[in-house]
Design a protein around this motif. Structure first.
Motif, PDB file in Angstrom:
ATOM      1  N   PHE A 273       0.844  -1.200   0.000  1.00  0.00           N
ATOM      2  CA  PHE A 273       0.000   0.000   0.000  1.00  0.00           C
ATOM      3  C   PHE A 273       0.875   1.244   0.000  1.00  0.00           C
ATOM      4  CE2 PHE A 273      -3.108   2.890   2.199  1.00  0.00           C
ATOM      5  CZ  PHE A 273      -4.180   2.738   1.328  1.00  0.00           C
ATOM      6  N   LYS A 274       0.883   1.963  -1.089  1.00  0.00           N
ATOM      7  CA  LYS A 274       1.635   3.210  -1.207  1.00  0.00           C
ATOM      8  C   LYS A 274       0.643   4.351  -1.426  1.00  0.00           C
ATOM      9  CE  LYS A 274       3.779   1.865  -4.851  1.00  0.00           C
ATOM     10  NZ  LYS A 274       2.983   0.626  -4.951  1.00  0.00           N
ATOM     11  N   THR A 275       0.852   5.453  -0.738  1.00  0.00           N
ATOM     12  CA  THR A 275      -0.058   6.579  -0.882  1.00  0.00           C
ATOM     13  C   THR A 275       0.709   7.843  -1.224  1.00  0.00           C
ATOM     14  OG1 THR A 275       0.014   6.942   1.515  1.00  0.00           O
ATOM     15  CG2 THR A 275      -1.814   5.641   0.654  1.00  0.00           C
ATOM     16  N   CYS A 276      -0.026   8.824  -1.704  1.00  0.00           N
ATOM     17  CA  CYS A 276       0.565  10.104  -2.070  1.00  0.00           C
ATOM     18  C   CYS A 276      -0.472  11.193  -1.860  1.00  0.00           C
ATOM     19  CB  CYS A 276       1.022  10.090  -3.528  1.00  0.00           C
ATOM     20  SG  CYS A 276       1.933  11.586  -4.007  1.00  0.00           S
ATOM     21  N   THR A 277      -0.006  12.383  -1.473  1.00  0.00           N
ATOM     22  CA  THR A 277      -0.893  13.525  -1.305  1.00  0.00           C
ATOM     23  C   THR A 277      -0.041  14.787  -1.264  1.00  0.00           C
ATOM     24  OG1 THR A 277      -2.730  14.386   0.029  1.00  0.00           O
ATOM     25  CG2 THR A 277      -0.874  13.478   1.232  1.00  0.00           C
ATOM     26  N   SER A 278      -0.691  15.924  -1.042  1.00  0.00           N
ATOM     27  CA  SER A 278      -0.058  17.220  -0.729  1.00  0.00           C
ATOM     28  C   SER A 278       0.370  18.077  -1.911  1.00  0.00           C
ATOM     29  CB  SER A 278       1.166  17.053   0.192  1.00  0.00           C
ATOM     30  OG  SER A 278       0.769  16.531   1.422  1.00  0.00           O
ATOM     31  N   ALA A 279       0.558  17.512  -3.082  1.00  0.00           N
ATOM     32  CA  ALA A 279       1.012  18.307  -4.224  1.00  0.00           C
ATOM     33  C   ALA A 279       0.588  17.603  -5.509  1.00  0.00           C
ATOM     34  CB  ALA A 279       2.532  18.484  -4.184  1.00  0.00           C
ATOM     35  N   PRO A 280       0.583  18.325  -6.635  1.00  0.00           N
ATOM     36  CA  PRO A 280       0.218  17.699  -7.910  1.00  0.00           C
ATOM     37  C   PRO A 280       1.104  16.500  -8.232  1.00  0.00           C
ATOM     38  CG  PRO A 280       0.219  20.090  -8.123  1.00  0.00           C
ATOM     39  CD  PRO A 280       0.805  19.784  -6.783  1.00  0.00           C
ATOM     40  N   PHE A 281       0.472  15.402  -8.650  1.00  0.00           N
ATOM     41  CA  PHE A 281       1.153  14.130  -8.922  1.00  0.00           C
ATOM     42  C   PHE A 281       0.994  13.848 -10.417  1.00  0.00           C
ATOM     43  CE2 PHE A 281       1.403   9.532  -6.987  1.00  0.00           C
ATOM     44  CZ  PHE A 281       2.636   9.363  -7.587  1.00  0.00           C
ATOM     45  N   PRO A 282       2.025  14.103 -11.230  1.00  0.00           N
ATOM     46  CA  PRO A 282       1.896  13.941 -12.674  1.00  0.00           C
ATOM     47  C   PRO A 282       1.442  12.536 -13.080  1.00  0.00           C
ATOM     48  CG  PRO A 282       3.930  15.083 -12.126  1.00  0.00           C
ATOM     49  CD  PRO A 282       3.362  14.583 -10.837  1.00  0.00           C
ATOM     50  N   ALA A 283       0.573  12.468 -14.072  1.00  0.00           N
ATOM     51  CA  ALA A 283       0.022  11.188 -14.519  1.00  0.00           C
ATOM     52  C   ALA A 283       1.121  10.231 -14.969  1.00  0.00           C
ATOM     53  CB  ALA A 283      -0.978  11.426 -15.644  1.00  0.00           C
ATOM     54  N   ALA A 284       2.131  10.737 -15.668  1.00  0.00           N
ATOM     55  CA  ALA A 284       3.217   9.869 -16.156  1.00  0.00           C
ATOM     56  C   ALA A 284       3.997   9.262 -14.997  1.00  0.00           C
ATOM     57  CB  ALA A 284       4.146  10.664 -17.067  1.00  0.00           C
ATOM     58  N   LEU A 285       4.170  10.025 -13.919  1.00  0.00           N
ATOM     59  CA  LEU A 285       4.881   9.514 -12.750  1.00  0.00           C
ATOM     60  C   LEU A 285       4.046   8.441 -12.043  1.00  0.00           C
ATOM     61  CD1 LEU A 285       7.278   9.569 -10.842  1.00  0.00           C
ATOM     62  CD2 LEU A 285       6.260  11.574  -9.698  1.00  0.00           C
ATOM     63  N   LYS A 286       2.736   8.672 -11.940  1.00  0.00           N
ATOM     64  CA  LYS A 286       1.856   7.647 -11.359  1.00  0.00           C
ATOM     65  C   LYS A 286       1.984   6.346 -12.156  1.00  0.00           C
ATOM     66  CE  LYS A 286      -1.723  11.035 -10.170  1.00  0.00           C
ATOM     67  NZ  LYS A 286      -3.133  11.437 -10.390  1.00  0.00           N
ATOM     68  N   ALA A 287       1.949   6.461 -13.467  1.00  0.00           N
ATOM     69  CA  ALA A 287       2.024   5.270 -14.323  1.00  0.00           C
ATOM     70  C   ALA A 287       3.340   4.526 -14.114  1.00  0.00           C
ATOM     71  CB  ALA A 287       1.862   5.676 -15.788  1.00  0.00           C
ATOM     72  N   ASP A 288       4.423   5.248 -13.944  1.00  0.00           N
ATOM     73  CA  ASP A 288       5.729   4.628 -13.727  1.00  0.00           C
ATOM     74  C   ASP A 288       5.759   3.886 -12.396  1.00  0.00           C
ATOM     75  OD1 ASP A 288       8.385   3.976 -14.284  1.00  0.00           O
ATOM     76  OD2 ASP A 288       9.161   5.815 -13.371  1.00  0.00           O
ATOM     77  N   ALA A 316      -6.149   0.578 -10.544  1.00  0.00           N
ATOM     78  CA  ALA A 316      -7.460   0.171 -11.052  1.00  0.00           C
ATOM     79  C   ALA A 316      -8.000   1.094 -12.136  1.00  0.00           C
ATOM     80  CB  ALA A 316      -8.463   0.099  -9.900  1.00  0.00           C
ATOM     81  N   PHE A 317      -7.461   2.309 -12.225  1.00  0.00           N
ATOM     82  CA  PHE A 317      -8.000   3.287 -13.180  1.00  0.00           C
ATOM     83  C   PHE A 317      -6.864   3.925 -13.979  1.00  0.00           C
ATOM     84  CE2 PHE A 317     -11.077   3.079  -9.700  1.00  0.00           C
ATOM     85  CZ  PHE A 317     -12.252   2.834 -10.407  1.00  0.00           C
ATOM     86  N   PRO A 318      -6.208   3.140 -14.834  1.00  0.00           N
ATOM     87  CA  PRO A 318      -5.067   3.677 -15.590  1.00  0.00           C
ATOM     88  C   PRO A 318      -5.449   4.807 -16.548  1.00  0.00           C
ATOM     89  CG  PRO A 318      -5.727   1.515 -16.420  1.00  0.00           C
ATOM     90  CD  PRO A 318      -6.472   1.726 -15.147  1.00  0.00           C
ATOM     91  N   ASP A 319      -6.740   4.910 -16.890  1.00  0.00           N
ATOM     92  CA  ASP A 319      -7.173   5.980 -17.789  1.00  0.00           C
ATOM     93  C   ASP A 319      -7.603   7.228 -17.030  1.00  0.00           C
ATOM     94  OD1 ASP A 319      -9.367   4.653 -16.681  1.00  0.00           O
ATOM     95  OD2 ASP A 319     -10.671   5.113 -18.382  1.00  0.00           O
ATOM     96  N   LYS A 320      -7.467   7.214 -15.691  1.00  0.00           N
ATOM     97  CA  LYS A 320      -7.875   8.360 -14.875  1.00  0.00           C
ATOM     98  C   LYS A 320      -6.698   8.945 -14.071  1.00  0.00           C
ATOM     99  CE  LYS A 320     -12.341   8.117 -15.831  1.00  0.00           C
ATOM    100  NZ  LYS A 320     -13.064   9.204 -16.535  1.00  0.00           N
ATOM    101  N   LEU A 321      -5.499   8.683 -14.524  1.00  0.00           N
ATOM    102  CA  LEU A 321      -4.333   9.130 -13.759  1.00  0.00           C
ATOM    103  C   LEU A 321      -4.167  10.643 -13.760  1.00  0.00           C
ATOM    104  CD1 LEU A 321      -1.674   6.397 -14.650  1.00  0.00           C
ATOM    105  CD2 LEU A 321      -3.386   6.419 -12.834  1.00  0.00           C
ATOM    106  N   HIS A 322      -4.864  11.338 -14.656  1.00  0.00           N
ATOM    107  CA  HIS A 322      -4.814  12.803 -14.671  1.00  0.00           C
ATOM    108  C   HIS A 322      -5.743  13.405 -13.625  1.00  0.00           C
ATOM    109  CE1 HIS A 322      -8.246  11.594 -17.086  1.00  0.00           C
ATOM    110  NE2 HIS A 322      -8.752  12.803 -16.952  1.00  0.00           N
ATOM    111  N   THR A 323      -6.519  12.566 -12.939  1.00  0.00           N
ATOM    112  CA  THR A 323      -7.473  13.027 -11.936  1.00  0.00           C
ATOM    113  C   THR A 323      -6.963  12.698 -10.532  1.00  0.00           C
ATOM    114  OG1 THR A 323      -8.823  11.022 -11.593  1.00  0.00           O
ATOM    115  CG2 THR A 323      -9.246  12.319 -13.591  1.00  0.00           C
ATOM    116  N   VAL A 324      -7.710  13.169  -9.513  1.00  0.00           N
ATOM    117  CA  VAL A 324      -7.407  12.811  -8.126  1.00  0.00           C
ATOM    118  C   VAL A 324      -8.461  11.837  -7.588  1.00  0.00           C
ATOM    119  CG1 VAL A 324      -6.115  14.889  -7.585  1.00  0.00           C
ATOM    120  CG2 VAL A 324      -8.602  14.883  -7.263  1.00  0.00           C
TER     121      VAL A 324
END
Length: 508
Positions: A273-288, A316-324
């Motif tokens: 379980f890895k989490t992230c918050t507090s600042a914009p998280f680029p979609a490409a970085l999430k995918a990596d 679960a939502f690889p097409d929604k990585l630009h969202t929060v």
């Protein structure tokens, strides 16, 4: 009462949960750091000695107990000891200026402040309201071994802690969070598996970002591994050694970790379980991260003040990585216009949210509290998030910008995030930010800052021309500045105030 019975109730306190874990799993490691570790029985006993010493020194239930230090086992114990004494744990950023730290201690009226060596040196020569206790002499300050504090009764609405805002856009405000709010953070996390967690902590303990991982881990009886100062390779080494299962990192930390050439040689198979918050998280970085780091990646969007929380399970939502993500169950997130009216689905608006986890108030700031609130037609209280966003047809929220960062130029609304997205596409730009500066003709004008990408040559004029060619006429940057590194807070937020100060200094 067992810990499991407490966790099944509508309300329990963290000090009581700690006591139950100490009785049921006394030898389990609760806290670990580079210099050692502490099991639940020892932690519980230390918390008793701290709470008793606070009461001995005349600290009353409801008082603030300030802590200015780097992350450590003693720091966490003091935080918990303050809670057991019925006080409000008040962690302050040691990275602040001495004047700002003193001002925060005075604002919360803490009768006692704990400091480490670095903080003590920084504050040397400044008058500190109340008593000062140095962590290096904590042993001589503590109540005797076996001491028991006078029990206190804690109600859900009582203050748990005061967290001071980062001050990225102004003077830090003390955010009072109740035991009920923190109970919501603990109790809602059953599915996350914190009872068997080994949680890596590499962000500072004065940040709410950190506490939303530390508190559930201790509440459910897991293990917290503290990292005093983050570095990417050191983090991976520590995570591999401890067989870490959980972590909370901010985007800039993920970026530095994933950029390591030898990232793939580390055994991270224990992660769940890895989490992230507090600042914009680029979609490409999430995918990596999803592709190369085992376990779920979950992005949380919310505020220290509370309001509503959105959640995105990136795997679960690889097409929604630009969202929060979408609002979590029991959280009501809406968008409003400048007149406080809800906007139709698909239109952009200011984010407001309501949930069981909401701040009581800004400490001593009635006007600021009122300004942060919005009430719907039924009188329900929401917290203004300060962000501009838009919901898509499936209920996923895309953040467009900060409302306070909005640039109004010639009557047009300009969103810095739109400009930053374009500027970041230039191959010579490694990192960037856009701010608004006063302009006699247009009111405000957008100005960009960028960190040059090593190995790619391009002049400022070339990058500026390219960027403006890809922007609308009303959006164009009036100036662009190269900078070695963007100023960021300890949790990765760009300090736009510092960029404005930099411009002002160079204009003198």
């Amino acid at each position: 009462m067992t810990a499991a019975e407490m966790l099944a109730r509508n309300f329990a306190t963290l000090p009581d949960l700690l006591r139950a874990h100490a009785a049921e799993q006394p030898d389990k490691v609760a806290l670990a750091e580079a210099g050692g570790e502490l099991d639940y029985a020892s932690l519980d006993a230390l918390v008793d000695r701290i709470a008793d010493a606070l009461q001995r020194d005349g600290v009353q239930q409801g008082d603030a107990v300030a802590i200015v230090a780097a992350a450590s086992i003693d720091y966490v114990a003091i935080f918990l000891g303050a809670l057991r004494a019925g006080c409000l744990a008040t962690p302050l950023a040691p990275s602040g200026t001495p004047d700002s730290i003193v001002a925060m201690i005075a604002d919360c009226a803490a009768p006692i402040t704990f400091v480490d060596t670095d903080a003590a040196n920084a504050l040397s020569g400044h008058h500190i309201p109340g008593k000062l206790v140095h962590l290096k002499s904590l042993g001589s300050w503590l109540a005797p071994v076996g001491a028991q504090p006078t029990p206190v009764t804690i109600a859900p609405e009582d203050g748990f802690n005061i967290i001071y805002s980062s001050g990225t856009t102004g003077v830090p405000k003390g955010i009072v969070q109740s035991h009920a709010m923190r109970w919501a953070h603990i109790s809602r996390n059953e599915a996350a598996g914190f009872a068997s967690a080994v949680t890596m902590i590499a962000t500072p303990l004065y940040s709410n970002t950190t506490l939303v991982s530390v508190l559930p881990t201790l509440g459910w009886g897991g293990t917290v591994v503290l990292m005093k100062k983050f570095d990417a390779r050191g983090y991976l080494t520590l995570a591999e050694r401890h067989r870490a299962t959980h972590t909370m990192l901010v985007p800039v930390q993920y970026q530095r970790i994933m950029a390591l050439p030898d990232f793939d040689r580390f055994d991270l198979s224990s992660f769940r379980f890895k989490t992230c918050t507090s600042a914009p998280f680029p979609a490409a970085l999430k995918a990596d991260v999803v592709a190369r780091w085992p376990g779920l990646l979950v992005e949380y969007y919310g505020m220290t003040e509370g309001g509503g929380t959105c959640l995105l399970i990136a795997n679960a939502f690889p097409d929604k990585l630009h969202t929060v993500g979408r609002p979590v169950e029991g959280h009501d997130v809406r968008l409003i216009d400048d007149d406080g009216r809800e906007v139709p689905q698909g239109e952009r608006g200011e984010v407001v949210g309501r949930s069981p986890a909401m701040m009581t108030a800004y400490h001593g700031r009635k006007d600021a509290t009122a300004a942060a609130e919005w009430f719907d037609a039924d009188g329900n209280r929401f917290i203004r998030h300060g962000d501009i966003g838009r919901f898509d047809a499936e209920g996923f929220l895309t953040l467009l910008d900060r409302k306070k960062d909005l640039i109004i130029s010639g009557g047009f609304n300009i969103y810095p995030a739109d400009l930053e997205a374009v500027l970041a596409r230039h191959p010579a730009v490694a990192d960037c930010s856009v701010i608004g500066v006063p302009n006699e003709t247009w009111g405000e004008s957008p100005v960009g800052f960028y960190v040059p990408h090593s190995g790619i040559d391009a002049s400022i004029a070339e990058i500026l021309e390219w960027t403006n060619a890809h922007l609308g006429k009303t959006q164009r940057l009036t100036a662009l500045h190269a900078i070695a590194e963007l100023p960021r807070s300890a949790i990765g937020k760009v300090l736009k105030r510092a960029l404005r100060d930099r411009l002002a200094e160079h204009a003198l």
